[in-house]
Design a protein around this motif. Structure first.
Motif, PDB file in Angstrom:
ATOM      1  N   GLY A 121      -1.604  20.431  15.414  1.00  0.00           N
ATOM      2  CA  GLY A 121      -0.221  20.459  14.946  1.00  0.00           C
ATOM      3  C   GLY A 121       0.738  21.224  15.847  1.00  0.00           C
ATOM      4  N   GLN A 122       0.204  22.219  16.566  1.00  0.00           N
ATOM      5  CA  GLN A 122       1.105  23.054  17.371  1.00  0.00           C
ATOM      6  C   GLN A 122       1.268  22.586  18.817  1.00  0.00           C
ATOM      7  N   ILE A 123       0.588  21.538  19.159  1.00  0.00           N
ATOM      8  CA  ILE A 123       0.757  21.012  20.527  1.00  0.00           C
ATOM      9  C   ILE A 123       2.097  20.291  20.591  1.00  0.00           C
ATOM     10  N   GLU A 124       2.868  20.560  21.662  1.00  0.00           N
ATOM     11  CA  GLU A 124       4.219  20.002  21.691  1.00  0.00           C
ATOM     12  C   GLU A 124       4.219  18.525  22.055  1.00  0.00           C
ATOM     13  N   LEU A 125       5.179  17.831  21.491  1.00  0.00           N
ATOM     14  CA  LEU A 125       5.409  16.441  21.858  1.00  0.00           C
ATOM     15  C   LEU A 125       5.818  16.412  23.337  1.00  0.00           C
ATOM     16  N   THR A 171       0.449  10.568  10.449  1.00  0.00           N
ATOM     17  CA  THR A 171       0.947  10.966  11.763  1.00  0.00           C
ATOM     18  C   THR A 171       1.466  12.394  11.697  1.00  0.00           C
ATOM     19  N   LEU A 172       1.084  13.211  12.662  1.00  0.00           N
ATOM     20  CA  LEU A 172       1.597  14.577  12.712  1.00  0.00           C
ATOM     21  C   LEU A 172       3.017  14.574  13.288  1.00  0.00           C
ATOM     22  N   LYS A 173       3.696  15.693  13.123  1.00  0.00           N
ATOM     23  CA  LYS A 173       5.091  15.785  13.600  1.00  0.00           C
ATOM     24  C   LYS A 173       5.202  15.575  15.104  1.00  0.00           C
TER      25      LYS A 173
END
Lengths: 417, 429
Positions: free
Chosen positions: A208-212, A8-10
């Motif tokens: 990875g850089q897409i915001e939650l 799972t990514l951050k």
């Protein structure tokens, strides 16, 4: 047994990798946890319309299809009442193009007015082609609101009416995107001749850089227990009368799901099934008759749908169905039938493992409903089905008071026959 | 982490080589030919039987179709129900189908059941008995299906289009009338079965992880003695009698969409122009990003889908554009179709578009040779036309080498508006 790695990514994006070295093709599948059930009752058909808009260009890439086709890729998508699923097959050398395209449209769409206007028209034509201009095409538009009074399964994925699609506007599109399309509301599956480490790196790089995002919390009402039989008759310009019976059943994770699936197979799976042998060939009541489950994630439906032979009355047809149900409740399945079903489950599972796209879609779906490994437990779940439970559940679910019946008459047919 | 430039596509490779896996071809002494395609590791195998037994060979309408559908409806030793019970007990899927030239039987099964499956197939191929009661059931069912199909605009358009192109006496029109079903009897079926489902007319494709033992089993059941009449199949010639009228309308006033077919008879695979035609067809309507889709769906929103296809049969071919469009925009959509056809004749395809189409087609080729069952499917095409694997190698090369000049020539040769037939079923706007 399908082996896979999972991480799972951050930002919450779940990624599953399945290695299959026997193919030059890689399947990249993204499932979003949003479907027609998440729509506002006044804006139905939106999840599906939105799926079309996902191909209308993203924030940094003017067209989605062209760059993919340029590297030998192929793609499509589908929306159901439960989920929206996007998939790509691509030669393994060019897999990064898939990451680039999928991540950009997860990041943000171009939100083009032109695309919205055109896709509204395209979806309206789809509505006409599949639901209005086909004989029997509107059955599900009629049946859903009969069977569901509270739960949002009461409308079809295509929407309640063309009007809802015509009314869609850009603000709704944006709201829908930001409340449902998010890394923390999606699962990415990559299947093919790939390495997990490489997929990890590509996932970090592109997603990875897409915001939650703040995903809209799903809070759907449970469909209340049906206590009385529901009946509706319609008359349409079709060549033959038809009957459709829908019974409420359990949700996808309930162990009863497998029992009801087996029952539907006993009744109508192939030429060796009860309906085909008895009702089509021997008694010549139906020209075709099918029993199936909708397979929904929330409480679904067990459906029996038949087209009557010329000269057969609706009453006789319904009695024939009921008598097969009674026989099942009384005697259950034969030894032969139970073994047949077990063998069939084994072979269908083997067939479903043939291509990587199929595997990727299955892993994504099972991860969404709880755990990708559930896919590997399917055979075992079916194997547990025995005669006692078949009889018990046939009795519990396939009863009159749990049923919505749609009598679908052809024009000029008296409804009293 | 460095900032990504998302506006630039990642590096990609063009597809240089495709692994065109060859079948192991075995000629048995009874003239049956086996193509064994050993690929993959699955526990699943598939067997296809291929016979020259399509509409081309029938003397009476529907005979090839009904014979094919009746193969598993009873043998001298097993009832129809028994056969269904056996196949489904082993979890096998049994399918039959016909094209205008060819009849197929296809079974997919778990490898461990191979001998049981072959035994049933052996019975079906040698001893199918066409029981009267099963035929009555079949006819009753197909008649009802015929009427159901007749209520669909796309079926009405397809029937009329085929008839207009080939004439209703020609087998490629696949023409039949409701009353034709009543003329079928067990005698004509049995005679067709004996003449055309015979060992000398049979090719088999076995695919999956195929072992030597499997090949021996095929020989045991199908490669030794002969079955069927084994009469030499006479080469029949049919004359194409295209309609003198180019535009046909079938009124169905209650429809909200109209089904449209525009096209003409066309060269088939045996022509050297066919490769170029295939590329041209892809540009026009053969993939999601095609010109027809881009213009009529993605720009104007007139339809849910539009596509074109170049169909190749053994003795002839045809080209057709197919769509269902809103009745209110039907004429506008048709006008755009002709504009796109004309554009292919008048203008060279821009290099960027041609390169995209080439790459897309190469990707399709990779998919067509992905795994034993896709390869088997690709082989079936070759077998139908008595071609060999060099066909796909040549196709691959011609995709890579195609030029816009050459494609424009082909468009001018084949896509003239005056050749086109136009059929609309529904309401014309």
């Amino acid at each position: 047994m399908i082996k896979f790695d999972r991480f799972t990514l951050k930002n919450g994006l779940r990624v599953i990798v399945h290695k299959d070295v026997n193919t030059p093709i890689v399947a990249v599948n993204i499932i979003y946890n949003v479907g027609a059930r998440d729509e506002n009752p006044k804006e139905t058909g939106f999840a599906h319309l939105f799926e079309h808009l996902m191909f209308g260009g993203s924030i940094n890439i003017p067209t989605y299809d062209e760059p993919l086709q340029q590297v030998g890729g192929e793609n499509n998508a589908f929306t159901s009442n439960d989920i929206t699923n996007y998939y790509i097959t691509i030669p393994k050398e060019n897999i990064e193009t898939a990451f680039w395209l999928e991540s950009d449209r997860m990041l943000s769409l171009a939100f083009s007015e032109k695309s919205l206007e055109v896709q509204k028209n395209v979806v309206i034509e789809e509505f006409k082609q599949r639901y209005l201009n086909q004989p029997y095409g509107d059955i599900w538009l009629l049946l859903r609101p009969m069977a569901y009074k509270k739960h949002s399964y009461k409308w079809a994925t295509i929407g309640k009416s063309i009007k809802h699609i015509e009314n869609a506007n850009m603000q709704q599109v944006k709201d829908f995107f930001y409340s449902h399309y998010a890394p923390n509301n999606a699962i990415l599956v990559v299947a093919g001749d790939v390495d997990t480490e490489n997929i990890k790196a590509l996932s970090e790089k592109w997603f990875g850089q897409i915001e939650l995002r703040n995903v809209k919390v799903r809070n759907l009402p449970k469909e209340p227990l049906q206590r009385k039989e529901r009946i509706k008759s319609v008359t349409r310009n079709v060549p033959f009368n038809s009957i459709i019976k829908a019974f409420h059943m359990c949700n996808r994770l309930d162990s009863n799901y497998y029992v009801l699936d087996v029952i539907s197979d006993l009744l109508s799976g192939g030429k060796s099934s009860r309906f085909y042998k008895k009702l089509v060939k021997e008694k010549k009541i139906f020209s075709e008759i099918d029993a199936y489950i909708t397979g929904n994630i929330d409480d679904g439906l067990f459906v029996i749908q038949g087209t009557l032979y010329e000269g057969i009355s609706m009453k006789k047809a319904e009695q024939a169905i009921n008598s097969e149900i009674e026989k099942l409740i009384l005697n259950g399945a034969s030894e032969y039938e139970l073994n047949k079903i077990k063998n069939k489950v084994e072979s269908s599972l083997a067939f479903s493992e043939i291509n990587v796209l199929n595997k990727a879609m299955n892993l994504a779906f099972f991860e969404l409903i709880g755990d990708a490994d559930l896919f590997n437990q399917e055979t075992e779940n079916y194997a547990k089905v025995d005669n006692a439970i078949i009889k018990k559940l046939a009795k519990r679910y396939l009863r009159k008071s749990n049923c919505s019946t749609l009598y679908y008459y052809r024009k000029n047919e008296s409804e009293k026959t | 982490m460095p900032i990504l430039n998302r506006t630039i596509a990642p590096d990609s490779k063009s597809i240089e080589k495709i692994n065109l896996i060859k079948a192991n071809e075995i000629d048995y002494k009874n003239k049956v030919k086996l193509y064994a395609i050993n690929a993959g590791e699955q526990s699943v195998k598939k067997i296809d039987f291929i016979f020259n037994a399509g509409t081309w060979y029938e003397k009476q309408r529907l005979v090839s179709l009904i014979t094919n559908l009746m193969l598993n409806e009873g043998t001298t030793t097993k009832s129809s129900n028994k056969i269904a019970d056996l196949f489904e007990f082993y979890g096998a899927t049994f399918n039959v189908s016909i094209s205008p030239d060819t009849a197929y039987i296809s079974v997919m099964f778990l490898g461990k059941h191979i001998e049981k499956i072959l035994r049933i197939l052996d019975d079906i191929l040698r001893n199918s008995s066409f029981p009267q009661n099963e035929l009555d059931n079949m006819i009753q069912n197909k008649k009802q299906k015929y009427l159901l199909d007749s209520s669909k605009v796309k079926v009405l358009a397809r029937r009329k289009f085929n008839e207009a192109l080939f004439g209703n006496e020609h087998p490629y029109s696949m023409y039949s009338e409701y009353s034709d079903f009543d003329l079928i009897n067990t005698d004509v079926l049995k005679s067709f079965y004996s003449d055309f489902y015979s060992s000398s007319n049979c090719k088999i494709v076995l695919s999956g992880s195929v072992t030597d033992a499997d090949i021996k089993l095929i020989e045991k059941y199908f490669g030794n003695d002969t079955w069927g009449s084994n009469k030499a199949i006479q080469s029949i010639k049919y004359k194409v009698k295209s309609s003198e009228i180019k535009n046909h309308i079938i009124e169905k006033t209650d429809s909200v969409q109209s089904a449209v077919r525009i096209g003409t008879t066309m060269i088939n695979r045996s022509s050297t122009d066919f490769y170029g035609l295939s590329i041209l067809n892809t540009v026009l309507g053969g993939y999601f990003g095609s010109r027809l889709m881009a213009n009529i769906r993605e720009d104007k929103g007139y339809t849910y889908g539009i596509g074109s296809i170049a169909v190749s049969y053994k003795h002839d071919g045809y080209f057709v554009i197919v769509t269902e469009v809103g009745s209110d925009v039907c004429q506008k959509a048709i006008d755009e179709v002709y504009i796109e056809l004309k554009r292919l004749q008048d203008e060279r395809i821009p290099e960027s578009e041609l390169s995209l189409v080439k790459n897309y087609m190469l990707g399709e080729m990779v998919r067509a040779f992905d795994g034993p069952f896709s390869i088997a499917e690709s082989y079936r095409e070759l077998i139908d036309y008595d071609l060999d694997m060099s066909y796909y190698q040549d196709f691959l090369d011609s995709i890579k080498n195609a030029t816009s000049v050459q494609l424009q020539e082909i468009a001018n040769k084949y896509f003239s508006r005056e050749n086109m037939y136009e059929v609309i079923a529904g309401k014309k706007s």
